[in-house]
Design an enzyme around this catalytic site. Structure first.
Site, short mmCIF file in Angstrom:
data_model
loop_
_atom_site.label_atom_id
_atom_site.label_comp_id
_atom_site.label_asym_id
_atom_site.label_seq_id
_atom_site.Cartn_x
_atom_site.Cartn_y
_atom_site.Cartn_z
N ALA A 254 -2.65 -9.23 -0.65
CA ALA A 254 -1.72 -8.26 -0.06
C ALA A 254 -2.27 -6.87 -0.35
O ALA A 254 -2.77 -6.61 -1.45
CB ALA A 254 -0.33 -8.40 -0.65
N ALA B 100 -1.10 -2.82 0.18
CA ALA B 100 -0.05 -1.91 0.59
C ALA B 100 -0.52 -0.47 0.41
O ALA B 100 -1.70 -0.20 0.17
CB ALA B 100 1.23 -2.18 -0.20
N SER B 101 0.42 0.47 0.52
CA SER B 101 0.06 1.88 0.52
C SER B 101 -0.40 2.37 -0.85
O SER B 101 -1.20 3.31 -0.93
CB SER B 101 1.26 2.73 0.97
OG SER B 101 2.38 2.47 0.15
N ALA C 168 -1.09 0.03 -3.78
CA ALA C 168 -1.88 -0.91 -4.55
C ALA C 168 -2.19 -2.15 -3.72
O ALA C 168 -1.67 -2.31 -2.61
CB ALA C 168 -1.13 -1.31 -5.83
N LYS D 130 -2.25 -6.84 -9.91
CA LYS D 130 -1.99 -5.69 -9.03
C LYS D 130 -2.82 -4.51 -9.49
O LYS D 130 -2.82 -4.15 -10.67
CB LYS D 130 -0.50 -5.34 -9.06
CG LYS D 130 -0.06 -4.30 -8.04
CD LYS D 130 1.47 -4.18 -8.04
CE LYS D 130 1.97 -3.25 -6.96
NZ LYS D 130 3.46 -3.20 -6.91
N ASP E 14 15.06 -3.44 -3.50
CA ASP E 14 14.18 -3.72 -2.36
C ASP E 14 14.14 -5.24 -2.12
O ASP E 14 13.06 -5.83 -1.97
CB ASP E 14 12.78 -3.18 -2.64
CG ASP E 14 11.95 -2.98 -1.38
OD1 ASP E 14 12.55 -2.92 -0.29
OD2 ASP E 14 10.72 -2.89 -1.49
#
Length: 509
Positions: free
Chosen positions: A133, A135-136, A138, A155, A290
């Site tokens: 994955a 993302a913005s 990490a 991560k 979230d």
């Protein structure tokens, strides 16, 4: 430095919003005054050619934000929790904002991990994967621990991401400050407070030790929750830019067919997700803010697993009690009591009429209770409730907005599993239990004991504290120094330069 050098970044931002067609949409979403809309569009149009093109397959605002890069993507996600600022429709668009970016090379990630943890990656992990994955902020890799063989998620922050975010944060602060100075009407949106809120969220996410701490705290709070699990952080393999956690193995909660195929009861899981969220919010005052489909899985044993703790919500004990009484009042359709709770908490000014407020609340609640189970929505009721309270002078409370927004997301998850779920019947046992334990005689005695203990701790200092308070009250207040003409002229000059696109950008901040 929050100075005029930020103007160029804002010009590029405004130009991108113009080029993608997002400027008009954003200004309408925040209900910008007509005069400012006209000025922003006219002054922003000449710079349109400077803007990024973005992905034409995306809606205008998400297209612009995605084109502008990681800081803007994360800002859009945070704004999705603030429908009071951007409106419900735009908040819905931003909530599904995709922050998937091209991953950076695995070798770079390994070098960063080795530098952060001061050990070669091969000594800590084997089967270290390519990014699973990105993302913005990490990206995540799967690996196995060299000492135990257990599967973990590693991560890693993007290289130079802190510097990039600080640069854009300076521009956001500069724009928000200048817009509040130049346009008093914009202050109702509190752009400066919104940017400060965003900065707090981002700074937390840029230090992965804080996310690991949030996961650890959340796991401790929920250790006794049946059917719920939280991956544990591995502190010896975590640092500021690297976080290692237990791997969350399971089926995505966004795939009901796969959950059924695994032999699980989707109806029971839908109810559990909603009840768990309310328990965390009311019982602990600390909740996952979230909880969308991408951050929830169903384990092989049927447990709901939550992960990604970058955005957590907190509400104090008094606010939790108020929130529970409001919910219970609506469940019992006791609108007079709901109105009284708002006045007792000071949410609605005392000069307003409690009877009129109760009637307005009835207009909110009754249509919803007249619906069948498939349309009864707690999230919708809370949205209507905020509209009514705003009309009666209630100030926006960020923690309640975040709670309401998370409720929308959780309700959506529950309905995706069970469209016929009755939100109120599912919520009632949790709310009643909380009220029984926290608003009855036992709670009053507990509060009294706690108050006496606090007074006992401060007892020896009470005379000194009282004297200091009285002296401060009696001291004359020095008048503020008038600002020089040069200072005012400087602000005006910067403001005029910024007005070309800054007004438009500031309105959406």
């Amino acid at each position: 430095m929050r100075g005029p050098h930020n103007i160029w970044r804002l010009i590029r931002t405004g130009a991108t919003f113009e080029r993608t067609g997002a400027m008009k949409v954003a200004l309408e979403a925040v209900e910008a005054p007509p005069r400012l809309r006209l000025v922003a569009r006219i002054m922003g149009w000449p710079f349109k050619w400077l803007g990024y093109k973005g992905d034409p397959n995306l809606p205008p605002v998400t297209r612009a934000i995605t084109a502008l890069g990681p800081a803007y993507i994360k800002f859009g996600q945070v704004l999705s929790t603030r429908p009071d600022v951007v409106g419900e429709e735009l908040a819905d668009q931003l909530r599904v904002l995709q922050d998937k970016l091209p991953p950076f090379p695995t070798e770079v990630a390994k070098r960063m991990i080795a530098a952060e943890l001061d050990r070669p990656v091969d000594e800590m992990f084997f089967d270290f994967s390519e990014p699973v994955a990105a993302a913005s902020i990490a990206q995540v890799h799967s690996a196995r621990r060299a000492d135990t063989g257990a599967c973990v998620a590693v991560k890693v922050l993007r290289p130079e991401i802190e510097r990039a975010f600080r640069r854009d944060l300076d521009a956001f602060h500069f724009a928000a400050d200048m817009i509040e100075r130049l346009s008093p009407a914009s202050r109702r949106l509190r752009p400066t407070d919104v940017v400060k809120h965003f900065e707090g969220v981002v700074m937390g996410e840029l230090d992965l030790r804080l996310e690991a701490s949030a996961a650890s705290q959340f796991a401790a709070n929920t250790a006794g929750d049946t059917g719920f699990a939280v991956p544990q952080p591995i502190w010896s393999m975590s640092s500021r830019r690297v976080m290692t956690m237990d791997w969350a193995e399971g089926v995505s909660i966004g795939d009901p067919d796969a959950i059924r195929a695994a032999g699980h009861d989707v109806v029971a899981i839908s109810e559990r997700v909603l009840q768990l969220f309310l328990s965390h919010a009311l019982r602990d005052g600390y909740f996952h803010a979230d909880m969308h489909h991408g951050n929830l899985k169903v384990a092989a044993n049927g447990d709901v697993i939550a992960y990604d703790f970058g955005i957590m919500g907190q509400i104090d004990e008094y606010t939790r009690r108020v929130y529970a009484e409001i919910l219970m009042g609506f469940i019992r359709r006791d609108y007079r009591r709901v109105a009284e709770v708002h006045f007792e908490a000071g949410y609605v000014p005392a000069d307003r009429d409690v009877n009129e407020f109760a009637l307005a609340l009835r207009a909110v609640g009754e249509p919803i209770f007249g619906m069948d189970a498939t349309h009864i929505s707690m999230a919708r009721l809370l949205a209507y409730l905020f509209e009514v309270t705003e009309r009666f002078g209630m100030q926006t409370r960020t923690e309640l907005i975040l709670l309401q927004r998370t409720m929308v997301v959780v309700e959506g998850v529950a309905r995706s599993l069970n469209p016929a779920i009755n939100i109120w019947e599912t919520a009632q046992p949790v709310v009643e239990k909380y009220i029984r334990e926290n608003l009855g005689p036992r709670a009053a005695i507990r509060d009294l004991v706690r108050t006496v203990m606090i007074l006992g701790d401060f007892g020896p200092r009470l005379p000194e504290l009282l004297r200091s308070a009285l002296e401060r009250q009696a001291a004359p207040v020095a008048p503020p120094e008038p600002k020089s003409r040069m200072h005012i002229a400087g602000l005006a000059a910067v403001g005029l330069a910024l007005l070309a696109v800054g007004v438009a950008v500031g309105q959406i901040l």
